[in-house]
Design an enzyme around this catalytic site. Structure first.
Site: not given
Length: 332
Positions: A200, A278-279, A197, A16
């Site tokens: 971070e 990641d994205d 996660h 997403d």
């Protein structure tokens, strides 16, 4: 550089967070939605990081338009299929795509379990059409609270056969892992693998908590591990992998510069650290960029990049037989 003799993996890649800008335009038109722009060039600054964001939450806001256009389960199926196409086009042999079904369902009130089923369908269709092995990691979006995460977990477990692992992502500072103990107990009881996660936005203690209380076998990002020598030793000794995302950590202002990134330190310490995107769509990068541009800028030697590439399959959520099959497919 990427070693062509080794399987190329991406095991920290958000489905997403990788919705094509063209798809956002297409779905916006299909569902008659008002978008911030009507052309690709004008839309890009709204859905892609142009300069580093001040913090993680600001970065995550860039993902919102990608899920706001998911007006049907077919739309969810489409973006899942396109994610497989994108990974295959990038030369990836094995990917673990993670997604938050509640986040994807939220704008248009889609059934969470239906989103999970649609994503699984899209992934299977993509894998059938391309020479790539993809597994799914379900995310609980901690930012929406414990009850919303419970609904996500319910939806994921309703289609347990299509889900490999569970993750916790979102606002790490505002929603610490200790609020989700029962969720992870249930996930582990169901046989899901665990990645979290951590480290971070919050410190090393967040990583300890993820391991000790949530059962994390791998840590997403984990950059703050360098603040705790005992944790560094523990990660190396116990074989707990770190899913490093170099460019992402710069874009979220988690790390000031690539030269400051701890990935090299992790590898030197014997930690099973890996290189991931990641994205990709939000970041405007692909896995090749991470190896050819980001990793050298982070001070990695060619040999260290090779080790990180090997680590990707080593810590993948696969059986030894499945890992051997990935290697065999590359050699064929």
């Amino acid at each position: 550089m990427i070693d062509s003799q080794l399987p190329l993996t991406d095991i920290h890649r958000h489905l997403d967070g990788n919705i094509r800008a063209q798809t956002i335009l297409d779905l916006g038109r299909e569902f008659n939605l008002t978008l911030p722009a009507t052309t690709l060039a004008a839309l890009r600054p709204h859905v892609q990081v142009i300069e580093a964001e001040p913090d993680l939450v600001s970065f995550l806001n860039k993902l919102d338009w990608g899920v706001k256009v998911l007006g049907s389960l077919d739309a969810c199926r489409r973006v899942a299929l396109e994610n497989v196409e994108d990974a295959a086009r990038a030369g990836i042999h094995y990917a673990e795509l993670r997604f938050s079904p509640g986040y994807m369902a939220m704008t248009h009130g889609l059934p969470v379990a239906g989103v999970v089923e649609a994503v699984i369908d899209g992934i299977r269709a993509g894998c059938a059409a391309h020479n790539i092995d993809v597994r799914l990691i379900g995310i609980m979006s901690r930012t929406f609270g414990e009850d919303a995460c419970l609904r996500e977990l319910d939806g994921l477990l309703a289609h347990r056969d299509g889900i490999t692992a569970l993750d916790l992502a979102g606002d790490e500072l505002g929603f610490p892992g200790r609020r989700f103990l029962s969720h992870f107990n249930r996930a582990r009881d169901a046989g899901l693998r665990i990645t979290v996660h951590a480290g971070e936005a919050a410190g090393a203690e967040s990583i300890w908590q993820a391991i000790r209380e949530l059962g994390a076998e791998r840590i997403g990002h984990g950059v703050k591990a360098v603040e705790d020598p005992a944790l560094m030793d523990f990660l190396a000794q116990e074989g707990i992998g770190i899913e490093s995302c170099l460019t992402s950590n710069i874009q979220t202002s988690t790390v000031a510069t690539l030269a400051d990134h701890p990935l090299k330190t992790f590898l030197n310490h014997g930690i099973l650290a890996t290189i991931n995107t990641d994205d990709p769509a939000v970041q405007g990068i692909e896995i090749e960029h991470e190896y050819h541009v980001a990793a050298p800028a982070a001070g990695l030697s060619v040999q260290q990049m090779r080790v990180a590439q090997e680590n990707g399959l080593k810590i993948a959520f696969l059986s030894e037989e499945e890992k051997a099959a990935v290697r065999a497919r590359l050699a064929a």
